[in-house]
Design an enzyme around this catalytic site. Structure first.
Site, mmCIF file in Angstrom:
data_model
loop_
_atom_site.group_PDB
_atom_site.id
_atom_site.type_symbol
_atom_site.label_atom_id
_atom_site.label_comp_id
_atom_site.label_asym_id
_atom_site.label_seq_id
_atom_site.Cartn_x
_atom_site.Cartn_y
_atom_site.Cartn_z
ATOM 1 N N HIS A 306 0.850 -1.190 0.000
ATOM 2 C CA HIS A 306 0.000 0.000 0.000
ATOM 3 C C HIS A 306 0.883 1.237 0.000
ATOM 4 O O HIS A 306 1.538 1.544 0.993
ATOM 5 C CB HIS A 306 -0.867 -0.036 1.264
ATOM 6 C CG HIS A 306 -2.065 0.843 1.217
ATOM 7 N ND1 HIS A 306 -2.001 2.207 1.078
ATOM 8 C CD2 HIS A 306 -3.387 0.549 1.301
ATOM 9 C CE1 HIS A 306 -3.222 2.707 1.092
ATOM 10 N NE2 HIS A 306 -4.090 1.721 1.217
ATOM 11 N N HIS A 349 -2.668 3.945 11.355
ATOM 12 C CA HIS A 349 -1.460 4.756 11.282
ATOM 13 C C HIS A 349 -1.532 5.940 12.242
ATOM 14 O O HIS A 349 -2.600 6.360 12.678
ATOM 15 C CB HIS A 349 -1.202 5.248 9.853
ATOM 16 C CG HIS A 349 -2.356 5.981 9.231
ATOM 17 N ND1 HIS A 349 -3.531 5.377 8.875
ATOM 18 C CD2 HIS A 349 -2.499 7.287 8.877
ATOM 19 C CE1 HIS A 349 -4.355 6.249 8.327
ATOM 20 N NE2 HIS A 349 -3.762 7.433 8.334
ATOM 21 N N GLU A 355 -4.385 15.655 9.658
ATOM 22 C CA GLU A 355 -5.271 15.427 8.519
ATOM 23 C C GLU A 355 -6.681 15.935 8.797
ATOM 24 O O GLU A 355 -7.341 15.488 9.732
ATOM 25 C CB GLU A 355 -5.356 13.923 8.202
ATOM 26 C CG GLU A 355 -4.023 13.270 7.881
ATOM 27 C CD GLU A 355 -4.160 11.759 7.735
ATOM 28 O OE1 GLU A 355 -5.275 11.231 7.963
ATOM 29 O OE2 GLU A 355 -3.167 11.107 7.395
ATOM 30 N N HIS A 379 -7.882 14.223 12.283
ATOM 31 C CA HIS A 379 -6.926 13.362 12.976
ATOM 32 C C HIS A 379 -5.622 14.142 13.066
ATOM 33 O O HIS A 379 -4.899 14.285 12.065
ATOM 34 C CB HIS A 379 -6.733 12.047 12.225
ATOM 35 C CG HIS A 379 -8.018 11.306 12.000
ATOM 36 N ND1 HIS A 379 -8.525 11.028 10.752
ATOM 37 C CD2 HIS A 379 -8.914 10.813 12.886
ATOM 38 C CE1 HIS A 379 -9.663 10.369 10.866
ATOM 39 N NE2 HIS A 379 -9.927 10.230 12.160
ATOM 40 N N HIS A 385 -5.512 6.389 13.933
ATOM 41 C CA HIS A 385 -6.774 6.249 13.220
ATOM 42 C C HIS A 385 -6.605 5.209 12.118
ATOM 43 O O HIS A 385 -5.505 4.714 11.867
ATOM 44 C CB HIS A 385 -7.263 7.580 12.655
ATOM 45 C CG HIS A 385 -6.280 8.296 11.782
ATOM 46 N ND1 HIS A 385 -5.134 8.907 12.272
ATOM 47 C CD2 HIS A 385 -6.259 8.514 10.440
ATOM 48 C CE1 HIS A 385 -4.475 9.474 11.293
ATOM 49 N NE2 HIS A 385 -5.124 9.233 10.156
#
Length: 448
Positions: A306, A349, A355, A379, A385
């Site tokens: 990812h 993460h 964010e 976040h 989160h």
């Protein structure tokens, strides 16, 4: 009656049949005139400009900024912008500036349900009066940080205009088209598209679809630019040619106008006896822009694992620390997922970067049920989160065939600085006080 007149000298216009025409390119040197012969040739400020117009320079960067970063435009107008009445205080209490350090904010994830469109706050509100700050960081006076805002409006701006001297505005419509009349011309922006209005440029907003809602990033820091591509190469992400600037247009009308100005975190208004949209011609590279996110060339893994979400960066505002942005504007558009033996939604993460996220339409794959279009989440730096219980269970047991994530568009304003919500956001009925419960069912599954 107001008549908008326009004529373009440039190439890159919208296809035939459109009522609006644009010039292509991000950071390009554009030239446009609404009346033939209005642009002077050679000298930017001749002793007498063509058609007895007034030359006016708008500088968006310091004069000594490097050539490739310098942004400025020359405007040739019927009256200069200094012609206005005296400024008086203007009441706009929902739009605050910078971080309120007195707010004691716990290190927890936050989420807001969609902000209601039909209520007392939006009754009779235009784009300016319908704006509320959700969270902010930095300081406009120090020219660092950003504000994350939502707007809800049901009234077009008629004989009033707005100018933000504190920062440039990145506008992300979520419901309803916006028609932005600016000093350089007209932009129509629909959900799925974005608009970028430079600091200090006058504009007004019409609502052709009526009731409208969306998000705004007020960027106090370095101007947004396209990110470097590095190993991606010469093509990919957002291409400069897909950004569109307006062509010259002016209001051929008389009568009073009201100019609202945001300056030093406060709001002011001044009367004008003419339209501020009286620019007959202009040239330069400081201009409002629009961009259709459908043109974003998405990069992703075609083997396994990812990649970081930085591959979805559309625009970046750099800070004084190389590689650590004052703000990155990131989108999560429709795309194919083909990775093998990979947990495909965003992993759990904690980030250095903070964010602020919004959803334009569709479903966000990490929060299939709880995150709705018109809502927001926050976040902050090092706040954990990731996928909720439903998304985790589904992705952990999915049959990993090629999968198209379609009919979805989410975005992030990502910043190196901690966001602090406003009292309005903390007291809003839209605040999801049960947000943390979406992870409560994630049990210890360790099997030694």
């Amino acid at each position: 009656m107001t008549v908008l007149k326009e004529k373009s000298q440039s190439v890159g216009a919208l296809p035939a049949g459109s009522d609006l025409r644009y010039q292509a390119g991000f950071g390009n040197e554009h030239a446009s005139e609404a009346v033939a012969g209005a642009l002077p040739q050679g000298c930017n400020s001749p002793q007498r400009a063509p058609l007895d117009l007034y030359p006016e320079l708008v500088s968006g960067t310091a004069f000594t900024a490097p050539r490739h970063e310098n942004r400025r435009s020359w405007l040739y107008r019927r009256q200069p912008s200094v012609v206005s009445g005296r400024y008086q205080p203007y009441a706009q209490t929902g739009w605050s500036t910078g971080a309120d350090r007195t707010v004691a904010l716990p290190p927890e994830p936050m989420r807001w349900h969609p902000f209601p469109l039909d209520n007392a706050e939006t009754d009779g509100a235009d784009f300016v009066d319908g704006m509320c700050t959700l969270a902010a960081n930095g300081d406009a006076e120090a020219q660092v940080g950003i504000g994350s805002l939502v707007y809800r409006a049901n009234r077009s701006m008629q004989r009033r205009a707005f100018v933000d001297a504190d920062g440039e505005l990145l506008i992300v419509p979520q419901q309803g088209r916006l028609v932005l009349t600016t000093e350089m011309g007209v932009l129509e922006v629909k959900p799925g598209e974005i608009a970028l209005v430079p600091r200090g440029v006058v504009f007004k907003v019409a609502l052709p679809d009526g009731l409208s809602r969306g998000y705004v990033c007020e960027n106090y820091g370095a101007q947004f630019r396209l990110p470097e591509l590095g190993p991606i190469g010469s093509n990919g992400l957002a291409n400069a040619r897909d950004f569109q600037a307006p062509v010259a247009a002016y209001e051929d009308s008389s009568g009073a106008y009201e100019l609202v100005k945001k300056f030093g975190g406060r709001f002011w208004c001044a009367p004008m006896q003419h339209s501020p949209f009286n620019v007959i011609a202009w040239h330069g590279n400081l201009t409002p822009l629009k961009y259709d996110t459908a043109n974003f060339m998405t990069i992703g893994s075609i083997s396994f694992d990812h990649p970081d979400p930085s591959i979805f960066t559309v625009l970046t505002s750099p800070s004084d620390t190389h590689g650590t942005a004052n703000c990155d504007f990131v989108i999560f558009p429709p795309r194919w997922l083909v990775m093998e033996d990979t947990f495909r939604p965003p992993w759990y993460h904690r980030n250095l970067m903070s964010e602020f996220m919004g959803l334009i339409y569709g479903e966000y794959d990490a929060k299939p049920g709880g995150f709705k279009p018109g809502g927001a989440s926050l976040h902050n730096s090092m706040v954990p989160h990731g996928p909720d219980e439903e998304a985790f269970n589904k992705a952990s047991h999915a049959d990993l065939k090629p999968q198209k994530l379609d009919h979805t568009l989410a975005f992030m304003f990502e910043s190196r600085y901690r966001f602090i919500p406003t009292n309005w956001a903390l007291q809003s009925p839209a605040l999801d006080t049960d947000y943390a419960d979406c992870w409560a069912g994630l049990k210890d599954r360790f099997k030694p």
